[in-house]
Design a protein around this motif. Structure first.
Motif, PDB file in Angstrom:
ATOM      1  N   ILE A  52      28.956  38.140  39.954  1.00  0.00           N
ATOM      2  CA  ILE A  52      29.754  38.936  39.028  1.00  0.00           C
ATOM      3  C   ILE A  52      30.054  40.264  39.697  1.00  0.00           C
ATOM      4  O   ILE A  52      29.131  41.014  40.050  1.00  0.00           O
ATOM      5  CB  ILE A  52      29.014  39.185  37.701  1.00  0.00           C
ATOM      6  N   ARG A  53      31.313  40.565  39.884  1.00  0.00           N
ATOM      7  CA  ARG A  53      31.664  41.843  40.505  1.00  0.00           C
ATOM      8  C   ARG A  53      31.430  42.988  39.518  1.00  0.00           C
ATOM      9  O   ARG A  53      31.482  42.814  38.305  1.00  0.00           O
ATOM     10  CB  ARG A  53      33.107  41.810  40.993  1.00  0.00           C
ATOM     11  N   ALA A  54      31.178  44.167  40.073  1.00  0.00           N
ATOM     12  CA  ALA A  54      30.549  45.242  39.309  1.00  0.00           C
ATOM     13  C   ALA A  54      31.354  45.776  38.139  1.00  0.00           C
ATOM     14  O   ALA A  54      30.788  46.184  37.118  1.00  0.00           O
ATOM     15  CB  ALA A  54      30.203  46.404  40.254  1.00  0.00           C
ATOM     16  N   ALA A  55      32.680  45.819  38.239  1.00  0.00           N
ATOM     17  CA  ALA A  55      33.498  46.381  37.165  1.00  0.00           C
ATOM     18  C   ALA A  55      33.959  45.331  36.164  1.00  0.00           C
ATOM     19  O   ALA A  55      34.775  45.620  35.284  1.00  0.00           O
ATOM     20  CB  ALA A  55      34.703  47.124  37.739  1.00  0.00           C
ATOM     21  N   THR A  56      33.410  44.127  36.276  1.00  0.00           N
ATOM     22  CA  THR A  56      33.733  43.077  35.307  1.00  0.00           C
ATOM     23  C   THR A  56      33.178  43.468  33.947  1.00  0.00           C
ATOM     24  O   THR A  56      32.013  43.849  33.829  1.00  0.00           O
ATOM     25  CB  THR A  56      33.130  41.737  35.757  1.00  0.00           C
ATOM     26  N   THR A  57      33.997  43.385  32.921  1.00  0.00           N
ATOM     27  CA  THR A  57      33.567  43.836  31.606  1.00  0.00           C
ATOM     28  C   THR A  57      32.691  42.790  30.910  1.00  0.00           C
ATOM     29  O   THR A  57      32.706  41.617  31.250  1.00  0.00           O
ATOM     30  CB  THR A  57      34.764  44.149  30.687  1.00  0.00           C
ATOM     31  N   TYR A  58      31.977  43.253  29.907  1.00  0.00           N
ATOM     32  CA  TYR A  58      31.160  42.333  29.104  1.00  0.00           C
ATOM     33  C   TYR A  58      32.032  41.245  28.464  1.00  0.00           C
ATOM     34  O   TYR A  58      31.629  40.083  28.385  1.00  0.00           O
ATOM     35  CB  TYR A  58      30.431  43.102  27.997  1.00  0.00           C
ATOM     36  N   TYR A  59      33.206  41.626  28.015  1.00  0.00           N
ATOM     37  CA  TYR A  59      34.097  40.643  27.387  1.00  0.00           C
ATOM     38  C   TYR A  59      34.461  39.536  28.370  1.00  0.00           C
ATOM     39  O   TYR A  59      34.446  38.343  28.028  1.00  0.00           O
ATOM     40  CB  TYR A  59      35.366  41.318  26.871  1.00  0.00           C
TER      41      TYR A  59
END
Length: 266
Positions: free
Chosen positions: A69-76
Motif C-alpha cells: 500500500i503506497r503511503a498516500a493511499t486513503t482509507y477509503y
C-alpha cells in the motif's frame, strides 16, 4: 493559525527538496493531526508540503504473497480495493472502524504510522503483520520502526513511500472504541504467518505506544483459539491509566480484545 507557506509538489524528489529549503517544514498527508495542532497554535511550520497528490505515493499492488500500500493511499481506497479484500481482509475491517466517512476519505496509511499516535490502529496492523515500511531512503522492518509515543525511526525530512505487508494465513483485529473519537481505548491485532509463527500487537494500552504482546503470542502459537487465553493474566506495569480505566483494566482489555480478534480472524 500562524502564517505558513503551502506547497503542493508533483514528485517525491520535489517534496524532499522543498523540505530541505524550509526552516521548519512539515509534510502534510491527510492532515488530521497537523492541521489541528496548527489551528490550536501548538505548531507553526514555516512550510507545509502537501504530498497527498504525489502519484508515486498512491495505489495498492498485490504481488505473490505480498501486498503493498503506497503511503498516500486513503482509507477509503483501502476499504474499496478488491486485491486487499481478498489478500488481507482484516485491513479492510480495521479501516472501516477508523473515525467517520470524512476521516476515511482524507486519512492516509503513511500519515497514520508516521505520526504514531499511541491509540492509532494502523501501527498495530503494521507491527503484528511484520510489515516493511519503505521510505525514499531505505526499508525499515516494523519491529525497528516504532520507537515510542509519536516517535519513529524516520529521519528528519524522510518520507514514507509505501508499506509492504506479507499475506498472513490468518489475522484478526478487535478494539474497544472511544465513543467520541473512535480511537482505540485498546485494540489488539493478531496474525498467524504462513510459516506458523504468531505475532500480536496492542495499541492504546501501553504508556510506550504500540507494542508486541509476547505472552499472548506464545499461548496462541501453541493453541490458536480464544479459550487458550482464558487463564492468562498480563502484567499491568507500564499500561495506561486514565479516566477510562486503570492499568489493570487496560491489561485485561488486551486479553479480551485478543480473544475477540482470534475469534473473528480469517
Amino acid at each position: 493559525m500562524y502564517q505558513t507557506t503551502y506547497h503542493r509538489p508533483a514528485s517525491i524528489d520535489e517534496a524532499v527538496s522543498l523540505f530541505a529549503k524550509g526552516s521548519d517544514a512539515k509534510y502534510l498527508a491527510g492532515g488530521h493531526t497537523l492541521l489541528l495542532v496548527m489551528k490550536q497554535r501548538l505548531a507553526a511550520p514555516s512550510d507545509v508540503i502537501d504530498i497527498a497528490g504525489v502519484k508515486d505515493l498512491l495505489g495498492i499492488e498485490a504481488s505473490g504473497d505480498t501486498l503493498t500500500i503506497r503511503a498516500a493511499t486513503t482509507y477509503y481506497d483501502i476499504m474499496t480495493n478488491a486485491d486487499l479484500k481478498k489478500a488481507i481482509p482484516v485491513l479492510v475491517h480495521l479501516t472501516s472502524m477508523l473515525g467517520d466517512p470524512a476521516v476515511r476519505y482524507r486519512g492516509t496509511i503513511g500519515g497514520s504510522i508516521a505520526n504514531n499516535d499511541p491509540a492509532a490502529d494502523y501501527p498495530a496492523a503494521v507491527l503484528a503483520l511484520g510489515a516493511t515500511v519503505k521510505t525514499n531512503k531505505r526499508s525499515i522492518a516494523a519491529d525497528d520502526f516504532f520507537k515510542g509515543l509519536f516517535t519513529t525511526a524516520l529521519d528528519d525530512g524522510e518520507i514514507i513511500t509505501a508499506v509492504s505487508f506479507p499475506v498472513p494465513a490468518k489475522a484478526g483485529y478487535a478494539k474497544m472504541r472511544h465513543p467520541a473519537s473512535r480511537f482505540a481505548l485498546t485494540g489488539v491485532f493478531v496474525a498467524k504467518t504462513k510459516a506458523g509463527d504468531v505475532r500480536v500487537a496492542a495499541t492504546g494500552a501501553s504508556q510506550s505506544g504500540v507494542m508486541r504482546v509476547a505472552e499472548i503470542e506464545a499461548v496462541l502459537k501453541a493453541d490458536w483459539s480464544p479459550s487458550a487465553l482464558d487463564q492468562i493474566k498480563l502484567p499491568d506495569a507500564g499500561m495506561i491509566a486514565d479516566i477510562h480505566g486503570s492499568e489493570a483494566y487496560r491489561a485485561n482489555l488486551v486479553k479480551v480484545m485478543a480473544q475477540r480478534a482470534v475469534q473473528q480472524a480469517n
